[in-house]
Structure formats: structure tokens, C-alpha cells
Design a protein around this motif. Structure first.
Motif, PDB file in Angstrom:
ATOM      1  N   ASP A   1      91.605 -46.788 -14.565  1.00 37.81           N
ATOM      2  CA  ASP A   1      90.545 -46.083 -13.851  1.00 37.81           C
ATOM      3  C   ASP A   1      91.047 -45.577 -12.502  1.00 37.81           C
ATOM      4  O   ASP A   1      90.744 -44.445 -12.105  1.00 37.81           O
ATOM      5  CB  ASP A   1      89.329 -46.988 -13.649  1.00 37.81           C
ATOM      6  N   ASP A   2      91.808 -46.394 -11.803  1.00 32.91           N
ATOM      7  CA  ASP A   2      92.337 -45.984 -10.498  1.00 32.91           C
ATOM      8  C   ASP A   2      93.258 -44.774 -10.628  1.00 32.91           C
ATOM      9  O   ASP A   2      93.199 -43.854  -9.810  1.00 32.91           O
ATOM     10  CB  ASP A   2      93.071 -47.139  -9.817  1.00 32.91           C
ATOM     11  N   GLN A   3      94.105 -44.760 -11.655  1.00 31.65           N
ATOM     12  CA  GLN A   3      94.979 -43.601 -11.857  1.00 31.65           C
ATOM     13  C   GLN A   3      94.171 -42.347 -12.178  1.00 31.65           C
ATOM     14  O   GLN A   3      94.510 -41.256 -11.733  1.00 31.65           O
ATOM     15  CB  GLN A   3      95.974 -43.877 -12.986  1.00 31.65           C
ATOM     16  N   ALA A   4      93.099 -42.493 -12.937  1.00 30.68           N
ATOM     17  CA  ALA A   4      92.263 -41.353 -13.306  1.00 30.68           C
ATOM     18  C   ALA A   4      91.543 -40.768 -12.097  1.00 30.68           C
ATOM     19  O   ALA A   4      91.108 -39.617 -12.134  1.00 30.68           O
ATOM     20  CB  ALA A   4      91.256 -41.762 -14.378  1.00 30.68           C
TER      21      ALA A   4
ATOM     22  N   LEU B   1      91.278 -31.936  -7.540  1.00 30.21           N
ATOM     23  CA  LEU B   1      91.014 -32.331  -8.919  1.00 30.21           C
ATOM     24  C   LEU B   1      91.722 -33.636  -9.282  1.00 30.21           C
ATOM     25  O   LEU B   1      92.839 -33.895  -8.842  1.00 30.21           O
ATOM     26  CB  LEU B   1      91.455 -31.230  -9.880  1.00 30.21           C
ATOM     27  N   THR B   2      91.048 -34.423 -10.109  1.00 28.37           N
ATOM     28  CA  THR B   2      91.613 -35.641 -10.682  1.00 28.37           C
ATOM     29  C   THR B   2      91.360 -35.599 -12.187  1.00 28.37           C
ATOM     30  O   THR B   2      90.514 -34.834 -12.661  1.00 28.37           O
ATOM     31  CB  THR B   2      90.934 -36.906 -10.111  1.00 28.37           C
ATOM     32  N   LEU B   3      92.052 -36.429 -12.924  1.00 33.03           N
ATOM     33  CA  LEU B   3      91.861 -36.428 -14.376  1.00 33.03           C
ATOM     34  C   LEU B   3      90.460 -36.890 -14.753  1.00 33.03           C
ATOM     35  O   LEU B   3      89.806 -36.276 -15.601  1.00 33.03           O
ATOM     36  CB  LEU B   3      92.937 -37.284 -15.046  1.00 33.03           C
ATOM     37  N   GLY B   4      89.987 -37.950 -14.130  1.00 31.71           N
ATOM     38  CA  GLY B   4      88.628 -38.416 -14.407  1.00 31.71           C
ATOM     39  C   GLY B   4      87.590 -37.384 -14.012  1.00 31.71           C
ATOM     40  O   GLY B   4      86.608 -37.158 -14.733  1.00 31.71           O
ATOM     41  N   GLY B   5      87.798 -36.738 -12.873  1.00 30.57           N
ATOM     42  CA  GLY B   5      86.879 -35.696 -12.428  1.00 30.57           C
ATOM     43  C   GLY B   5      86.846 -34.512 -13.381  1.00 30.57           C
ATOM     44  O   GLY B   5      85.797 -33.922 -13.624  1.00 30.57           O
ATOM     45  N   LEU B   6      88.004 -34.141 -13.930  1.00 36.56           N
ATOM     46  CA  LEU B   6      88.038 -33.038 -14.889  1.00 36.56           C
ATOM     47  C   LEU B   6      87.292 -33.387 -16.171  1.00 36.56           C
ATOM     48  O   LEU B   6      86.545 -32.557 -16.706  1.00 36.56           O
ATOM     49  CB  LEU B   6      89.478 -32.640 -15.213  1.00 36.56           C
TER      50      LEU B   6
ATOM     51  N   GLU C   1      79.955 -33.095  -6.889  1.00 36.27           N
ATOM     52  CA  GLU C   1      79.919 -34.447  -7.461  1.00 36.27           C
ATOM     53  C   GLU C   1      80.410 -34.442  -8.907  1.00 36.27           C
ATOM     54  O   GLU C   1      81.025 -35.405  -9.365  1.00 36.27           O
ATOM     55  CB  GLU C   1      78.500 -35.015  -7.382  1.00 36.27           C
ATOM     56  N   GLU C   2      80.149 -33.351  -9.595  1.00 34.37           N
ATOM     57  CA  GLU C   2      80.552 -33.245 -10.996  1.00 34.37           C
ATOM     58  C   GLU C   2      82.070 -33.338 -11.155  1.00 34.37           C
ATOM     59  O   GLU C   2      82.564 -33.668 -12.228  1.00 34.37           O
ATOM     60  CB  GLU C   2      80.044 -31.916 -11.552  1.00 34.37           C
ATOM     61  N   PHE C   3      82.824 -33.066 -10.110  1.00 33.05           N
ATOM     62  CA  PHE C   3      84.284 -33.109 -10.174  1.00 33.05           C
ATOM     63  C   PHE C   3      84.854 -34.449  -9.720  1.00 33.05           C
ATOM     64  O   PHE C   3      86.061 -34.611  -9.700  1.00 33.05           O
ATOM     65  CB  PHE C   3      84.887 -31.998  -9.281  1.00 33.05           C
ATOM     66  N   ARG C   4      84.006 -35.394  -9.317  1.00 33.68           N
ATOM     67  CA  ARG C   4      84.483 -36.678  -8.792  1.00 33.68           C
ATOM     68  C   ARG C   4      84.257 -37.805  -9.785  1.00 33.68           C
ATOM     69  O   ARG C   4      83.161 -37.953 -10.323  1.00 33.68           O
ATOM     70  CB  ARG C   4      83.712 -37.037  -7.520  1.00 33.68           C
ATOM     71  N   MET C   5      85.266 -38.615  -9.962  1.00 36.69           N
ATOM     72  CA  MET C   5      85.106 -39.860 -10.706  1.00 36.69           C
ATOM     73  C   MET C   5      84.817 -40.937  -9.672  1.00 36.69           C
ATOM     74  O   MET C   5      85.683 -41.312  -8.886  1.00 36.69           O
ATOM     75  CB  MET C   5      86.369 -40.190 -11.498  1.00 36.69           C
ATOM     76  N   ASN C   6      83.598 -41.406  -9.653  1.00 37.81           N
ATOM     77  CA  ASN C   6      83.158 -42.362  -8.638  1.00 37.81           C
ATOM     78  C   ASN C   6      83.634 -43.770  -8.948  1.00 37.81           C
ATOM     79  O   ASN C   6      84.032 -44.082 -10.077  1.00 37.81           O
ATOM     80  CB  ASN C   6      81.632 -42.325  -8.526  1.00 37.81           C
TER      81      ASN C   6
END
Length: 182
Positions: A39-42, A51-56, A98-103
Motif C-alpha cells: 500500500d505504501d508503494q502504491a 500521480l501515484t499508482l494507487g491514485g491512478l 481527491e480522486e487522484f489520491r490514495m488515502n
């Protein structure tokens, strides 16, 4: 993990099968970029982009769901009517970002599961929807034309997913050198 293409849905034929195959392949490569990540890597930014992978994954899920709703409900499914940009509130812009962030309270597994649910609903709709049905778009400088057919909307979902799969590949390669292809 293999990078094999997704097996086509044999219940679909012709144009529907082609649309499904293109979308399934784009989804596969987007999701493949997240293989074996924590999760941290994402959540990590690995480029100058935010951009992050989780956010994408989160963003593409939301985009596909919104456009699927547009296919069914037309312009009413859009978050704003687009006639006046002054109607876009600060809250609406924050929701977009917010849609682009993995919280911190989100997991990659949870985001991928949600993406699979949205994808399954889109695939189900693709099997029966009238591809020639047309809906009016909200006014916006980024839309070409004033109306899109269901076919055009599905092509937009494919393009959006493919574009972000490319972004994800760059982010993943910057993270740990892993590539989706090559």
C-alpha cells in the motif's frame, strides 16, 4: 506474473467483442503495474507528477463509473451541467483532486476490488446497450462536439484507461525498475 492478454469474452461477437477486448487489455495492463506492491508503494510519487499508482487506479475507476452512468442516464449523470464554469465550486475541485489520491485509509487491494466491480458492471452494460444511442454532453472546452454515442463513450473509456496505463508504467518503472512490457 505473466503479461498475457486477457481472454476474450466468447459470448460477445463483432464490434462488442472488439470493444470489450480493447478495454479488457487496457485494464489488464493498468492493473499489472501494481503487481506485488505494498500500500505504501502504491501511494508513492516517483516522478515530478503528483500521480501515484494507487491514485491512478482510483481515478480510472471513478472515470469509468461516471462514463458508464453517462451511457445510461445521459448528461444528468455528470457532476455539473457545464453551462457555466463559475458553477464549479471549490468543493467540486477538491473532489476531483481527491480522486487522484490514495488515502491512508485505503488499500491497494480495496481499490483494485472496486475497479473490478466497476469493470464488471461496464462489461455487463456493453453486452446489451444500444451502441448508436446518443447523449448530449455538458459544455466544456475539452469535449469535441456536443453529443456522444454510446460507442464514442466506450472508446473514450478505452482511451482514458490506456493513457493512464502508460502513466502507470512510467511511475512503476521509476519506483523499482519493473516494466509492464519489454
Amino acid at each position: 506474473m505473466s503479461t498475457t492478454m486477457v481472454t476474450p469474452d466468447t459470448t460477445l461477437t463483432g464490434e462488442r467483442a472488439d470493444l470489450h477486448q480493447a478495454l479488457a487489455n487496457a485494464r489488464h495492463f493498468l492493473k499489472f503495474t501494481t503487481r506485488e506492491l505494498s500500500d505504501d508503494q502504491a501511494r508513492l510519487r516517483t516522478t515530478a507528477s503528483a500521480l501515484t499508482l494507487g491514485g491512478l487506479i482510483k481515478h480510472v475507476t471513478g472515470v469509468e463509473e461516471q462514463w458508464r452512468n453517462f451511457i445510461v442516464q445521459g448528461r444528468a449523470a455528470m457532476g455539473w451541467d457545464g453551462t457555466d464554469f463559475s458553477t464549479i465550486t471549490e468543493e467540486m475541485m477538491e473532489a476531483f483532486h481527491e480522486e487522484f489520491r490514495m488515502n491512508a485509509d485505503e488499500t491497494l487491494a480495496g481499490l483494485l476490488q472496486r475497479y473490478d466491480e466497476v469493470a464488471a458492471a461496464t462489461d455487463e452494460l456493453l453486452a446489451t446497450v444500444d451502441l448508436d444511442q446518443v447523449h448530449e454532453l455538458p459544455q466544456a472546452p475539452w469535449f469535441t462536439g456536443t453529443h456522444w454515442s454510446v460507442r464514442r463513450t466506450l472508446l473514450h473509456i478505452i482511451a482514458e484507461t490506456t493513457q493512464h496505463a502508460g502513466h502507470a508504467d512510467i511511475i512503476r518503472e521509476s519506483l523499482d525498475g519493473a516494466k509492464s512490457m519489454g
